[in-house]
Design a protein around this motif. Structure first.
Motif, PDB file in Angstrom:
ATOM      1  N   ALA A  13       0.864  -1.187   0.000  1.00 36.86           N
ATOM      2  CA  ALA A  13       0.000   0.000   0.000  1.00 36.86           C
ATOM      3  C   ALA A  13       0.892   1.225   0.000  1.00 36.86           C
ATOM      4  CB  ALA A  13      -0.903  -0.003   1.224  1.00 36.86           C
ATOM      5  N   ALA A  73       0.386  -4.443   2.037  1.00 36.71           N
ATOM      6  CA  ALA A  73      -0.837  -4.349   1.239  1.00 36.71           C
ATOM      7  C   ALA A  73      -2.091  -4.543   2.093  1.00 36.71           C
ATOM      8  CB  ALA A  73      -0.803  -5.371   0.107  1.00 36.71           C
ATOM      9  N   THR A  76      -4.142  -1.384   3.177  1.00 36.88           N
ATOM     10  CA  THR A  76      -4.694  -0.452   2.194  1.00 36.88           C
ATOM     11  C   THR A  76      -6.024   0.132   2.661  1.00 36.88           C
ATOM     12  OG1 THR A  76      -3.671  -1.775   0.443  1.00 36.88           O
ATOM     13  CG2 THR A  76      -5.256  -0.113  -0.229  1.00 36.88           C
ATOM     14  N   VAL A 112      -3.717   7.567  -2.195  1.00 33.83           N
ATOM     15  CA  VAL A 112      -3.627   6.185  -1.722  1.00 33.83           C
ATOM     16  C   VAL A 112      -3.640   5.282  -2.948  1.00 33.83           C
ATOM     17  CG1 VAL A 112      -4.700   4.359  -0.358  1.00 33.83           C
ATOM     18  CG2 VAL A 112      -4.804   6.733   0.445  1.00 33.83           C
ATOM     19  N   HIS A 113      -2.678   4.390  -3.013  1.00 34.96           N
ATOM     20  CA  HIS A 113      -2.516   3.512  -4.166  1.00 34.96           C
ATOM     21  C   HIS A 113      -2.044   2.156  -3.658  1.00 34.96           C
ATOM     22  CE1 HIS A 113      -2.033   2.322  -8.238  1.00 34.96           C
ATOM     23  NE2 HIS A 113      -0.748   2.596  -8.391  1.00 34.96           N
ATOM     24  N   VAL A 114      -2.050   1.170  -4.500  1.00 32.88           N
ATOM     25  CA  VAL A 114      -1.537  -0.155  -4.150  1.00 32.88           C
ATOM     26  C   VAL A 114      -0.906  -0.759  -5.390  1.00 32.88           C
ATOM     27  CG1 VAL A 114      -3.750  -1.302  -4.601  1.00 32.88           C
ATOM     28  CG2 VAL A 114      -2.085  -2.369  -3.064  1.00 32.88           C
ATOM     29  N   ALA A 161      -7.037   0.716  -5.781  1.00 35.50           N
ATOM     30  CA  ALA A 161      -7.130   0.754  -4.322  1.00 35.50           C
ATOM     31  C   ALA A 161      -8.588   0.900  -3.883  1.00 35.50           C
ATOM     32  CB  ALA A 161      -6.293   1.905  -3.776  1.00 35.50           C
ATOM     33  N   THR A 165     -10.842  -1.904  -1.568  1.00 35.32           N
ATOM     34  CA  THR A 165     -11.196  -1.465  -0.214  1.00 35.32           C
ATOM     35  C   THR A 165     -12.670  -1.097  -0.098  1.00 35.32           C
ATOM     36  OG1 THR A 165     -10.494   0.823  -0.727  1.00 35.32           O
ATOM     37  CG2 THR A 165      -8.842  -0.669   0.211  1.00 35.32           C
TER      38      THR A 165
END
Length: 272
Positions: A13, A73, A76, A112-114, A161, A165
């Motif tokens: 994450a 991760a 996240t 926010v990214h993954v 992301a 989520t």
């Protein structure tokens, strides 16, 4: 030993934060302002049940006016909810104290990214994408809108992301109604164009949308207004085939705290 280029790095994450107007702060006050930001982030990570990434080798990158944070991760969802809400609340508390002590204001953009990330080097496309997201025009416009409505944070969540989520039901207090769908672009980077979701804590998308040039989601005329609880009521239009009551408000309703309270409305539709 150099990693094998054939191997896909482990998923992580990513959180990137950037302080608005940091370069305009007088030099003598830059270090104290950055110390205050680091203290805020440390508190919010703890509130959100997250380990501060500085404790892991290569998991933090100082960008001067912000930072790049790499987390497992599995974290996240926590970065989206509750972290972003806690961060906006902490910035609000800081702002009240800053006014008393004439300290520089702190307004933040966050992404926010993954994706796959190699530690400790962080030389990966996912890191570049997270930085592009926080620098995109849509999140800059969202922060302007946030400030106009008394908020202190504008966040952009990558589509991947968001799917893993919020859309998959892992977030505790946020759902799709709280986000505005948009397209992230960066001036001078024509090769970067990514779908994303915008969040300004406390500001419903119906009020955010008019400020966003590349919004691709709801519009003020037909958008549902999210409330603080499940089952928030939405607006419908005759053009969409709705034959129910139409409400006309005299004067603009532009305070998110008021809009958010319009959770359920019961109308007596019996003929008089």
């Amino acid at each position: 030993m150099q990693p094998d280029p054939v191997d896909v790095p482990p998923e992580h994450a990513l959180l990137v934060v950037d302080m608005k107007g940091y370069s305009r702060i007088p030099e003598a006050r830059m270090a104290p302002a950055r110390f205050d930001l680091d203290s805020i982030l440390d508190t919010v990570f703890d509130q959100s049940g997250l380990d501060m990434p500085q404790r892991v080798d290569g998991a933090f990158g100082d960008t001067g006016d912000g930072g790049i944070f790499v987390l497992p991760a599995r974290d996240t969802t926590r970065l989206v909810d509750p972290f972003l809400g806690h961060l906006n609340a902490a910035l609000s508390r800081y702002d009240k104290k800053a006014r008393l002590h004439s300290a520089p204001e702190i307004r933040l953009r966050a992404s926010v990214h993954v994706g796959p990330v190699s530690l400790p080097g962080r030389r990966n496309r996912a890191v570049v994408e997270a930085c592009r997201l926080v620098d995109s025009e849509v999140v800059r416009e969202a922060l302007d809108a946030a400030e106009a409505h008394g908020a202190y944070l504008a966040a952009v969540v990558s589509e991947i992301a968001f799917r893993r989520t919020v859309r998959d039901g892992r977030a505790m207090d946020l759902d799709e109604r709280h986000f505005l769908r948009a397209t992230a672009r960066v001036d001078g980077k024509p090769q970067f164009e990514e779908p994303c979701r915008l969040l300004v804590p406390g500001l419903p998308p119906v009020l955010l949308a008019p400020s966003i040039t590349d919004a691709t989601g709801l519009r003020p005329s037909s958008a549902p207004v999210p409330g603080p609880t499940r089952g928030a009521a939405g607006n419908s239009s005759p053009e969409a085939g709705h034959r129910g009551p139409v409400l006309n408000f005299i004067g603009a309703m532009d305070r998110p705290t008021v809009i958010g309270e319009l959770d359920t409305l019961n109308l007596d539709q019996r003929q008089r």
